[in-house]
Motif scaffolding. Structure first.
Motif, mmCIF file in Angstrom:
data_model
loop_
_atom_site.group_PDB
_atom_site.id
_atom_site.type_symbol
_atom_site.label_atom_id
_atom_site.label_comp_id
_atom_site.label_asym_id
_atom_site.label_seq_id
_atom_site.Cartn_x
_atom_site.Cartn_y
_atom_site.Cartn_z
ATOM 1 N N LEU A 23 37.753 5.711 117.297
ATOM 2 C CA LEU A 23 36.630 5.189 118.836
ATOM 3 C C LEU A 23 37.202 6.134 120.399
ATOM 4 N N TRP A 24 38.888 6.465 120.832
ATOM 5 C CA TRP A 24 39.041 6.586 121.970
ATOM 6 C C TRP A 24 39.028 7.821 122.094
ATOM 7 N N ARG A 25 39.225 8.209 120.726
ATOM 8 C CA ARG A 25 38.643 10.068 120.933
ATOM 9 C C ARG A 25 37.595 10.350 121.532
ATOM 10 N N ASP A 26 36.550 9.719 120.978
ATOM 11 C CA ASP A 26 35.204 10.167 121.306
ATOM 12 C C ASP A 26 34.668 9.166 122.590
ATOM 13 N N LYS A 27 35.131 9.911 124.145
ATOM 14 C CA LYS A 27 34.885 8.768 124.916
ATOM 15 C C LYS A 27 33.593 8.101 125.401
ATOM 16 N N PHE A 28 32.600 9.755 125.202
ATOM 17 C CA PHE A 28 31.154 9.198 124.854
ATOM 18 C C PHE A 28 31.020 7.354 124.287
ATOM 19 N N ALA A 29 31.599 7.404 123.063
ATOM 20 C CA ALA A 29 31.292 6.313 121.434
ATOM 21 C C ALA A 29 31.888 5.127 122.600
ATOM 22 N N PHE A 30 32.848 5.481 122.746
ATOM 23 C CA PHE A 30 34.596 3.905 123.426
ATOM 24 C C PHE A 30 33.390 3.704 124.568
ATOM 25 N N CYS A 31 32.802 4.609 125.466
ATOM 26 C CA CYS A 31 32.081 3.304 126.635
ATOM 27 C C CYS A 31 30.595 3.022 125.924
ATOM 28 N N ALA A 32 30.568 3.500 124.498
ATOM 29 C CA ALA A 32 29.178 2.588 124.441
ATOM 30 C C ALA A 32 29.215 1.479 123.979
ATOM 31 N N ALA A 33 30.565 0.961 122.565
ATOM 32 C CA ALA A 33 31.486 0.399 122.598
ATOM 33 C C ALA A 33 31.297 -0.664 122.845
#
Length: 306
Positions: A23-33
């Protein structure tokens, strides 16, 4: 060789650590989470902490402009037509909005998946009957069906969940049936049949775990759709009624003041947009993370070298 395998297993990180790394690898997904986590916390604890403030009227703050710190700190997003703070009302409204969307998605997913498993693994006649039922539901536009039913019934939280769940059943039904028809031909299912496993064991122990990741990804996208549908119904005046509040109802209540107090509809509308966008971003991440073929894109270099 056995020692190296034991060492590798011992050094392997827990599953939740691997998920956080991806999840941290994908910054957009991390911010969304992170944003969705904040929304969930607001839905769980917001009404307990701010419900009294959200319903308290202050005529001095009628249509108060945002970022006016001369009033109470909860008025930093402005006040509505009765002087109630928009910040507190948005947090309190998160509970009804998320509860309706969550209830509708869980109900439609449970019913649709069960019917899809039956249609994909049972006799041809049962499959045809179930699929015709799905065709009947899909023949009506979902929003129009919800409008008709809610016009005849009381616009309560329970009725909203039932109506929205019914309209989304075919999505899970057709998807799970298509997946079952493909998975049932694989070797591990045929091996379970040869070994005498019961139908229930084959369906729920062997087929469902393979189908479930796809359904979870669809549910994440469907959550955003259901939330928008609930907001649309509340905006039309046939959804949740005062004194209960949702984000869609707040947008509807601010409509008469768009030219003089645009922030009444802007802030709850922004909450809807950001939540929907976060769900879509997280759904794209889940689609990659749950796919063994594509998962390497999210793995850290340390994981790939291992």
């Amino acid at each position: 060789m056995a020692l190296s395998e034991q060492t590798f297993v011992a050094d392997a990180p827990p599953a939740w650590v691997s998920i956080l790394r991806m999840l941290w690898r994908d910054k957009f997904a991390f911010c969304a989470a992170v944003f969705l986590l904040v929304v969930i916390l607001c839905a769980l604890f917001g009404p307990t902490l701010l419900e009294d403030i959200a319903t308290k009227q202050n005529l001095r703050g009628r249509n108060a402009a945002p970022f006016d710190f001369s009033l109470h700190w909860t008025m930093w997003l402005g006040g509505d037509a009765l002087g109630r703070p928009l910040f507190a009302r948005i947090i309190v409204a998160a509970r009804n909005t998320m509860f309706i969307a969550t209830g509708a998605v869980i109900c439609s997913m449970a019913i649709g998946t069960t019917l899809g498993l039956i249609a994909g693994y049972s006799s041809r006649m049962a499959s045809q009957i179930i699929m015709r039922l799905a065709d009947v539901i899909m023949s009506f536009p979902s929003l129009l069906l919800a409008v008709i039913v809610l016009y005849m019934l009381a616009p309560s939280v329970g009725n909203l969940i039932v109506v929205l769940a019914i309209t989304r059943i075919p999505v899970y039904l057709r998807t799970s049936r298509a997946e079952v028809l493909e998975v049932r031909e694989r070797m591990f299912v045929q091996a379970a049949q040869v070994m005498g496993a019961s139908t229930n064991r084959i369906v729920f122990r062997h087929i469902l775990p393979v189908v479930f990741p796809t359904l979870v990804t669809i549910a994440t996208l469907d959550f955003a759709f259901v939330m928008l549908a609930e907001s649309s119904l509340s905006f039309l005046g046939i959804g949740i009624q005062p004194p209960e509040i949702t984000w869609g109802l707040m947008v509807s209540q601010g409509r008469p003041y768009l030219t003089t107090a645009w922030w009444l509809s802007f802030w709850p509308g922004l909450a809807i947009i950001l939540t929907t966008l976060s769900l879509n971003l997280l759904s794209n991440w889940m689609r990659t993370a749950l796919d063994p073929v594509q998962r390497w894109r999210l793995e850290t270099p340390r994981q790939k070298n291992a």
